[in-house]
Design a protein around this motif. Structure first.
Motif, PDB file in Angstrom:
ATOM      1  N   GLY A 169      45.694  45.692  40.744  1.00  0.00           N
ATOM      2  CA  GLY A 169      45.633  44.249  40.943  1.00  0.00           C
ATOM      3  C   GLY A 169      45.597  43.417  39.688  1.00  0.00           C
ATOM      4  O   GLY A 169      45.324  42.222  39.743  1.00  0.00           O
ATOM      5  N   ARG A 171      43.525  40.398  41.169  1.00  0.00           N
ATOM      6  CA  ARG A 171      43.338  40.071  42.590  1.00  0.00           C
ATOM      7  C   ARG A 171      43.124  41.359  43.372  1.00  0.00           C
ATOM      8  O   ARG A 171      43.862  42.320  43.195  1.00  0.00           O
ATOM      9  CB  ARG A 171      44.572  39.375  43.141  1.00  0.00           C
ATOM     10  CG  ARG A 171      44.815  38.021  42.582  1.00  0.00           C
ATOM     11  CD  ARG A 171      46.130  37.439  43.140  1.00  0.00           C
ATOM     12  NE  ARG A 171      46.534  36.277  42.385  1.00  0.00           N
ATOM     13  CZ  ARG A 171      47.234  36.293  41.263  1.00  0.00           C
ATOM     14  NH1 ARG A 171      47.634  37.424  40.748  1.00  0.00           N
ATOM     15  NH2 ARG A 171      47.560  35.189  40.640  1.00  0.00           N
ATOM     16  N   LEU A 172      42.144  41.339  44.252  1.00  0.00           N
ATOM     17  CA  LEU A 172      41.905  42.463  45.149  1.00  0.00           C
ATOM     18  C   LEU A 172      41.277  41.909  46.415  1.00  0.00           C
ATOM     19  O   LEU A 172      40.167  41.367  46.366  1.00  0.00           O
ATOM     20  CB  LEU A 172      40.984  43.503  44.498  1.00  0.00           C
ATOM     21  CG  LEU A 172      40.719  44.750  45.326  1.00  0.00           C
ATOM     22  CD1 LEU A 172      42.019  45.537  45.535  1.00  0.00           C
ATOM     23  CD2 LEU A 172      39.700  45.634  44.641  1.00  0.00           C
ATOM     24  N   GLU A 173      42.009  42.001  47.494  1.00  0.00           N
ATOM     25  CA  GLU A 173      41.598  41.457  48.783  1.00  0.00           C
ATOM     26  C   GLU A 173      41.142  40.007  48.636  1.00  0.00           C
ATOM     27  O   GLU A 173      41.896  39.166  48.215  1.00  0.00           O
ATOM     28  CB  GLU A 173      40.550  42.366  49.427  1.00  0.00           C
ATOM     29  CG  GLU A 173      41.114  43.701  49.837  1.00  0.00           C
ATOM     30  CD  GLU A 173      40.143  44.555  50.611  1.00  0.00           C
ATOM     31  OE1 GLU A 173      38.945  44.202  50.728  1.00  0.00           O
ATOM     32  OE2 GLU A 173      40.596  45.588  51.132  1.00  0.00           O
ATOM     33  N   GLN A 174      39.877  39.699  48.917  1.00  0.00           N
ATOM     34  CA  GLN A 174      39.383  38.325  48.861  1.00  0.00           C
ATOM     35  C   GLN A 174      38.865  37.915  47.484  1.00  0.00           C
ATOM     36  O   GLN A 174      38.460  36.777  47.290  1.00  0.00           O
ATOM     37  CB  GLN A 174      38.253  38.137  49.887  1.00  0.00           C
ATOM     38  CG  GLN A 174      38.674  38.379  51.315  1.00  0.00           C
ATOM     39  CD  GLN A 174      39.593  37.293  51.834  1.00  0.00           C
ATOM     40  OE1 GLN A 174      39.419  36.126  51.511  1.00  0.00           O
ATOM     41  NE2 GLN A 174      40.577  37.662  52.627  1.00  0.00           N
ATOM     42  N   SER A 229      39.184  37.411  43.242  1.00  0.00           N
ATOM     43  CA  SER A 229      40.177  37.132  42.205  1.00  0.00           C
ATOM     44  C   SER A 229      39.469  36.682  40.932  1.00  0.00           C
ATOM     45  O   SER A 229      38.320  36.258  40.957  1.00  0.00           O
ATOM     46  CB  SER A 229      41.164  36.054  42.663  1.00  0.00           C
ATOM     47  OG  SER A 229      40.502  34.820  42.833  1.00  0.00           O
ATOM     48  N   THR A 246      32.978  36.035  43.723  1.00  0.00           N
ATOM     49  CA  THR A 246      34.226  36.618  44.207  1.00  0.00           C
ATOM     50  C   THR A 246      35.463  35.981  43.594  1.00  0.00           C
ATOM     51  O   THR A 246      36.564  36.457  43.801  1.00  0.00           O
ATOM     52  CB  THR A 246      34.340  36.497  45.737  1.00  0.00           C
ATOM     53  OG1 THR A 246      34.314  35.112  46.099  1.00  0.00           O
ATOM     54  CG2 THR A 246      33.212  37.235  46.427  1.00  0.00           C
ATOM     55  N   GLU A 247      35.296  34.909  42.859  1.00  0.00           N
ATOM     56  CA  GLU A 247      36.448  34.283  42.215  1.00  0.00           C
ATOM     57  C   GLU A 247      36.001  33.556  40.958  1.00  0.00           C
ATOM     58  O   GLU A 247      34.829  33.294  40.762  1.00  0.00           O
ATOM     59  CB  GLU A 247      37.140  33.304  43.162  1.00  0.00           C
ATOM     60  CG  GLU A 247      36.282  32.106  43.539  1.00  0.00           C
ATOM     61  CD  GLU A 247      37.001  31.141  44.455  1.00  0.00           C
ATOM     62  OE1 GLU A 247      37.041  29.951  44.122  1.00  0.00           O
ATOM     63  OE2 GLU A 247      37.513  31.582  45.491  1.00  0.00           O
ATOM     64  N   TYR A 276      41.606  52.095  45.525  1.00  0.00           N
ATOM     65  CA  TYR A 276      40.609  51.453  46.376  1.00  0.00           C
ATOM     66  C   TYR A 276      40.939  51.735  47.831  1.00  0.00           C
ATOM     67  O   TYR A 276      42.072  51.510  48.272  1.00  0.00           O
ATOM     68  CB  TYR A 276      40.622  49.949  46.075  1.00  0.00           C
ATOM     69  CG  TYR A 276      39.647  49.138  46.866  1.00  0.00           C
ATOM     70  CD1 TYR A 276      38.290  49.244  46.652  1.00  0.00           C
ATOM     71  CD2 TYR A 276      40.091  48.253  47.839  1.00  0.00           C
ATOM     72  CE1 TYR A 276      37.386  48.497  47.371  1.00  0.00           C
ATOM     73  CE2 TYR A 276      39.200  47.490  48.563  1.00  0.00           C
ATOM     74  CZ  TYR A 276      37.848  47.622  48.336  1.00  0.00           C
ATOM     75  OH  TYR A 276      36.952  46.874  49.052  1.00  0.00           O
ATOM     76  N   ARG A 277      39.992  52.270  48.582  1.00  0.00           N
ATOM     77  CA  ARG A 277      40.155  52.580  50.003  1.00  0.00           C
ATOM     78  C   ARG A 277      41.260  53.595  50.289  1.00  0.00           C
ATOM     79  O   ARG A 277      41.939  53.499  51.305  1.00  0.00           O
ATOM     80  CB  ARG A 277      40.420  51.315  50.807  1.00  0.00           C
ATOM     81  CG  ARG A 277      39.257  50.377  50.883  1.00  0.00           C
ATOM     82  CD  ARG A 277      39.570  49.274  51.844  1.00  0.00           C
ATOM     83  NE  ARG A 277      38.460  48.366  51.955  1.00  0.00           N
ATOM     84  CZ  ARG A 277      38.426  47.385  52.820  1.00  0.00           C
ATOM     85  NH1 ARG A 277      39.435  47.177  53.623  1.00  0.00           N
ATOM     86  NH2 ARG A 277      37.392  46.590  52.878  1.00  0.00           N
ATOM     87  N   THR A 278      41.464  54.525  49.393  1.00  0.00           N
ATOM     88  CA  THR A 278      42.474  55.555  49.605  1.00  0.00           C
ATOM     89  C   THR A 278      42.097  56.794  48.802  1.00  0.00           C
ATOM     90  O   THR A 278      41.340  56.709  47.836  1.00  0.00           O
ATOM     91  CB  THR A 278      43.881  55.075  49.191  1.00  0.00           C
ATOM     92  OG1 THR A 278      44.824  56.107  49.429  1.00  0.00           O
ATOM     93  CG2 THR A 278      43.932  54.683  47.728  1.00  0.00           C
TER      94      THR A 278
END
Length: 161
Positions: free
Chosen positions: A31, A47-50, A52, A109-110, A145-147
């Motif tokens: 990201g 950026r990653l999901e929500q 940034s 988160t941002e 991430y998530r994998t």
């Protein structure tokens, strides 16, 4: 005098060519996007999901190593008529903000430098590698991430820009 000018302009031209070697847009699988501009400034976005983050600053080189230095942008928060505080701005231009407005701003988160840009990168071909504390290049694949899948950790240059 002519010899001095010839040497000066030759060195200046070589410096510009060196900047072109590094300048460009880079991205990684996690990201992050990094734009190294020919005027020795950079823009970093993550950026990653929500979530940034952004960071702007300057860069310089020593051989094939790039050094990034953040240039913070601050908001001026008026706590009361005689007290002000500086906070990292959420946008790319600082502004005056009332203390009440500052308390209503979103959390972590941002915003600026929430996910900091790397401080040092090494150019090898069209890849930018992070540099470990022991000086080795970050070349080992990293789990996403998530994998369970693993990805290359380096930045790749976007060709054609």
């Amino acid at each position: 005098m002519k010899l001095f000018l010839a040497i000066f302009f030759s060195l200046f031209a070589c410096n510009l060519l060196a900047q072109d070697k590094f300048s460009g847009d880079y991205y990684n699988y996690f990201g992050s996007e990094l734009k190294l501009k020919p005027d020795s400034t950079f823009e970093y976005r993550w950026r990653l999901e929500q979530a940034s983050s952004w960071t702007n600053g300057t860069w310089k080189t020593k051989k094939d190593t790039i050094f990034l230095k953040m240039v913070p942008v601050y908001d001026t928060v008026w706590v009361n008529p005689t007290t002000i505080r500086l906070y990292l701005s959420l946008n790319e231009r600082g502004q005056k903000v009332a203390a009440k407005e500052q308390s209503l701003r979103p959390g972590t988160t941002e915003g600026q430098n929430q996910h900091p840009a790397p401080e040092k990168l090494f150019l090898q071909g069209t890849r930018l590698y992070g540099i470990e504390r022991n000086g080795s290049l970050q070349k080992t694949k990293v789990q996403g991430y998530r994998t369970e899948r693993k990805f290359d950790p380096w930045y790749m240059k976007v060709e054609g820009k």
